[in-house]
Every structure is written in C-alpha cells, then in structure tokens.
Design a protein around this motif. Structure first.
Motif, PDB file in Angstrom:
ATOM      1  N   SER A  37       0.647  -1.279  -0.002  1.00  0.00           N
ATOM      2  CA  SER A  37       0.052  -0.125  -0.035  1.00  0.00           C
ATOM      3  C   SER A  37       0.849   1.263   0.195  1.00  0.00           C
ATOM      4  O   SER A  37       0.532   2.149  -0.677  1.00  0.00           O
ATOM      5  CB  SER A  37      -0.792   0.027   1.254  1.00  0.00           C
ATOM      6  OG  SER A  37      -1.635   1.071   1.197  1.00  0.00           O
ATOM      7  N   ALA A  38       1.903   1.115   0.640  1.00  0.00           N
ATOM      8  CA  ALA A  38       2.807   2.339   0.758  1.00  0.00           C
ATOM      9  C   ALA A  38       3.338   2.776  -0.757  1.00  0.00           C
ATOM     10  O   ALA A  38       3.337   3.780  -1.137  1.00  0.00           O
ATOM     11  CB  ALA A  38       4.060   2.063   1.480  1.00  0.00           C
ATOM     12  N   GLU A  43       2.864   6.296  -3.706  1.00  0.00           N
ATOM     13  CA  GLU A  43       3.760   6.383  -4.833  1.00  0.00           C
ATOM     14  C   GLU A  43       2.808   6.342  -6.178  1.00  0.00           C
ATOM     15  O   GLU A  43       2.796   7.462  -6.725  1.00  0.00           O
ATOM     16  CB  GLU A  43       4.806   5.511  -4.767  1.00  0.00           C
ATOM     17  CG  GLU A  43       5.552   5.058  -6.184  1.00  0.00           C
ATOM     18  CD  GLU A  43       5.533   6.562  -7.252  1.00  0.00           C
ATOM     19  OE1 GLU A  43       5.908   6.474  -8.395  1.00  0.00           O
ATOM     20  OE2 GLU A  43       5.720   7.652  -6.592  1.00  0.00           O
ATOM     21  N   VAL A  44       2.062   5.383  -6.418  1.00  0.00           N
ATOM     22  CA  VAL A  44       1.232   5.321  -7.828  1.00  0.00           C
ATOM     23  C   VAL A  44       0.213   6.213  -7.731  1.00  0.00           C
ATOM     24  O   VAL A  44       0.217   6.962  -8.708  1.00  0.00           O
ATOM     25  CB  VAL A  44       0.856   3.860  -8.024  1.00  0.00           C
ATOM     26  CG1 VAL A  44       0.384   3.566  -9.375  1.00  0.00           C
ATOM     27  CG2 VAL A  44       2.332   2.934  -8.176  1.00  0.00           C
ATOM     28  N   ALA A  81      12.470  10.535   1.815  1.00  0.00           N
ATOM     29  CA  ALA A  81      11.047  10.764   1.757  1.00  0.00           C
ATOM     30  C   ALA A  81      10.262  10.441   3.250  1.00  0.00           C
ATOM     31  O   ALA A  81      10.230   9.391   3.250  1.00  0.00           O
ATOM     32  CB  ALA A  81      10.233  10.261   0.646  1.00  0.00           C
ATOM     33  N   SER A  82       9.788  11.321   3.976  1.00  0.00           N
ATOM     34  CA  SER A  82       9.270  11.004   5.276  1.00  0.00           C
ATOM     35  C   SER A  82       8.102  10.053   5.155  1.00  0.00           C
ATOM     36  O   SER A  82       7.624   9.477   5.889  1.00  0.00           O
ATOM     37  CB  SER A  82       8.986  12.176   6.237  1.00  0.00           C
ATOM     38  OG  SER A  82       8.122  13.262   5.346  1.00  0.00           O
ATOM     39  N   VAL A  83       7.358  10.520   4.088  1.00  0.00           N
ATOM     40  CA  VAL A  83       6.016   9.788   3.648  1.00  0.00           C
ATOM     41  C   VAL A  83       6.152   8.272   3.786  1.00  0.00           C
ATOM     42  O   VAL A  83       5.398   7.498   4.034  1.00  0.00           O
ATOM     43  CB  VAL A  83       5.183  10.389   2.623  1.00  0.00           C
ATOM     44  CG1 VAL A  83       5.907  10.043   1.162  1.00  0.00           C
ATOM     45  CG2 VAL A  83       3.791   9.728   2.650  1.00  0.00           C
ATOM     46  N   VAL A  84       7.389   7.989   2.920  1.00  0.00           N
ATOM     47  CA  VAL A  84       7.629   6.263   2.915  1.00  0.00           C
ATOM     48  C   VAL A  84       8.014   6.012   3.984  1.00  0.00           C
ATOM     49  O   VAL A  84       7.546   5.164   4.345  1.00  0.00           O
ATOM     50  CB  VAL A  84       8.754   6.407   1.621  1.00  0.00           C
ATOM     51  CG1 VAL A  84       9.413   4.960   1.612  1.00  0.00           C
ATOM     52  CG2 VAL A  84       8.305   6.851   0.412  1.00  0.00           C
ATOM     53  N   LYS A  85       8.879   6.768   4.868  1.00  0.00           N
ATOM     54  CA  LYS A  85       9.353   6.247   6.136  1.00  0.00           C
ATOM     55  C   LYS A  85       8.169   5.753   7.068  1.00  0.00           C
ATOM     56  O   LYS A  85       8.177   4.901   7.742  1.00  0.00           O
ATOM     57  CB  LYS A  85      10.436   7.114   6.767  1.00  0.00           C
ATOM     58  CG  LYS A  85      10.990   6.680   8.001  1.00  0.00           C
ATOM     59  CD  LYS A  85      12.234   7.818   8.539  1.00  0.00           C
ATOM     60  CE  LYS A  85      12.608   7.292   9.709  1.00  0.00           C
ATOM     61  NZ  LYS A  85      13.610   8.437  10.358  1.00  0.00           N
ATOM     62  N   HIS A  86       7.405   6.833   7.227  1.00  0.00           N
ATOM     63  CA  HIS A  86       6.234   6.686   8.123  1.00  0.00           C
ATOM     64  C   HIS A  86       5.470   5.535   7.789  1.00  0.00           C
ATOM     65  O   HIS A  86       4.993   4.963   8.700  1.00  0.00           O
ATOM     66  CB  HIS A  86       5.146   8.023   8.153  1.00  0.00           C
ATOM     67  CG  HIS A  86       4.101   8.156   8.860  1.00  0.00           C
ATOM     68  ND1 HIS A  86       4.339   8.113  10.247  1.00  0.00           N
ATOM     69  CD2 HIS A  86       2.732   7.781   8.717  1.00  0.00           C
ATOM     70  CE1 HIS A  86       2.957   7.710  10.957  1.00  0.00           C
ATOM     71  NE2 HIS A  86       2.074   7.558   9.691  1.00  0.00           N
ATOM     72  N   HIS A  87       5.156   5.113   6.623  1.00  0.00           N
ATOM     73  CA  HIS A  87       4.216   4.075   6.271  1.00  0.00           C
ATOM     74  C   HIS A  87       5.029   2.818   6.089  1.00  0.00           C
ATOM     75  O   HIS A  87       4.347   1.713   6.162  1.00  0.00           O
ATOM     76  CB  HIS A  87       3.612   4.475   4.870  1.00  0.00           C
ATOM     77  CG  HIS A  87       2.623   5.412   4.931  1.00  0.00           C
ATOM     78  ND1 HIS A  87       2.910   6.738   4.733  1.00  0.00           N
ATOM     79  CD2 HIS A  87       1.301   5.130   5.203  1.00  0.00           C
ATOM     80  CE1 HIS A  87       1.793   7.576   5.094  1.00  0.00           C
ATOM     81  NE2 HIS A  87       0.794   6.701   5.175  1.00  0.00           N
TER      82      HIS A  87
END
Length: 171
Positions: A37-38, A43-44, A81-87
């Motif tokens: 899902s991340a 991303e997509v 990318a913090s959004v990736v890290k968080h997820h």
C-alpha cells in the motif's frame, strides 16, 4: 482524514501507564500488504514522492520507480522521503513491544467487529469508514526474486512481532 482526528503516534511506555484501567485495543495490518500500500497508494496513486524536496534534489532514486526498484531501494526512499518512512516503519514502533498489552488486537479485515465492540462498550453506534482503497494491486509473485528476498529480510521482524496475528506469506 482519520489521521487528522486520531494521529498515529509512536508507542511510549509513559503514555501507556495512564490507560492501564481502560479497555485497550489496536488495529494491525498485514506487514506485506502495508508495504504494498505504501507503494501503490502513496507512490502510484498519489505520487507523493514528488513532494519530497530531498528526492527531487538527488539523481539516484527516480520519482516514478517501478515496484522492484522501489522495494530493492526502500531504505534509500525512507531516508529521502518522510512519507515513505512513516508508512513502512516496523509495527512495534506504534503498537509497542511484545508481548502486546491490549485487551483486543484487530486486523484491518476485522474493522466491522471493532465497530461492534466499541458500540457495545459505549452504548452509541460506532461506524468506522474505510479510506484509501487503492485500485492498483500488487502481488508478491509479480516481483523479481531479488525484490522478494529484500522484502523477506525487511519484513522478518514485523512478521515475528505479529506472529500471533499474521502468517508470513513469504516463507
């Protein structure tokens, strides 16, 4: 929307103590599905990698990676990318160390049962809407062998931590 009302916070023992006499629950998601899902949602569908100033400045990690490149370079994307890290951070950071100290642990597939339990406990009707239903689907077998190996390694701790709730589909 949900995270605006109920922000995700890391588990901290000092926060936990003041709720020891409360009915405590958590909702967990299958670790592999969470990682998929991340990629598919963040991303997509949302193209959130473009929001990362660090990613836009560098030339090594593409902003539109295919799933194999993304997962084989997951630590690089996490660093940029913090959004990736968080997820993709391990579940134990948010739900606490083993053994889990909850009265109930719900899978995301059991959200309706959680709503029923909360309704029974509060005497109010509780409805939990579903968000982020991504149209893009990704399957483990769609990935290159090197990617599957990288995911096995990356998710081993999460599957061990959640062994009582999720069976590791990559074994």
């Amino acid at each position: 929307m949900v995270h605006t009302i109920y922000p995700t916070k890391r588990f901290r023992p000092h926060r936990w103590r003041k709720y020891e006499d409360h009915w405590r629950f958590t909702v967990g998601r299958d670790p592999l599905k969470r990682l998929f899902s991340a990629y598919t949602d963040r991303e997509v569908a949302r193209r959130e990698l473009y929001n990362s100033r660090l990613l836009r400045k560098q030339k090594v990690l593409p902003l539109d990676p295919d799933p194999d490149f993304f997962f084989q370079n997951l630590e690089g994307y996490m660093a940029q990318a913090s959004v990736v890290k968080h997820h993709v951070l391990p579940a134990w950071l948010f739900i606490g160390p083993a053994p889990l100290r909850y009265d109930a642990v719900y899978k995301t597939s059991q959200i309706d049962a959680l709503a029923e339990k909360l309704s029974a406990l509060t005497g109010e009707t509780v409805e939990i809407p579903r968000f982020n239903s991504t149209r893009t689907r990704l399957a483990f077998d769609d990935l290159a062998p090197e990617t599957r190996d990288a995911l096995r390694t990356f998710l081993a701790v999460d599957y061990e931590h959640l062994a009582g709730y999720y069976k590791n589909p990559m074994l």
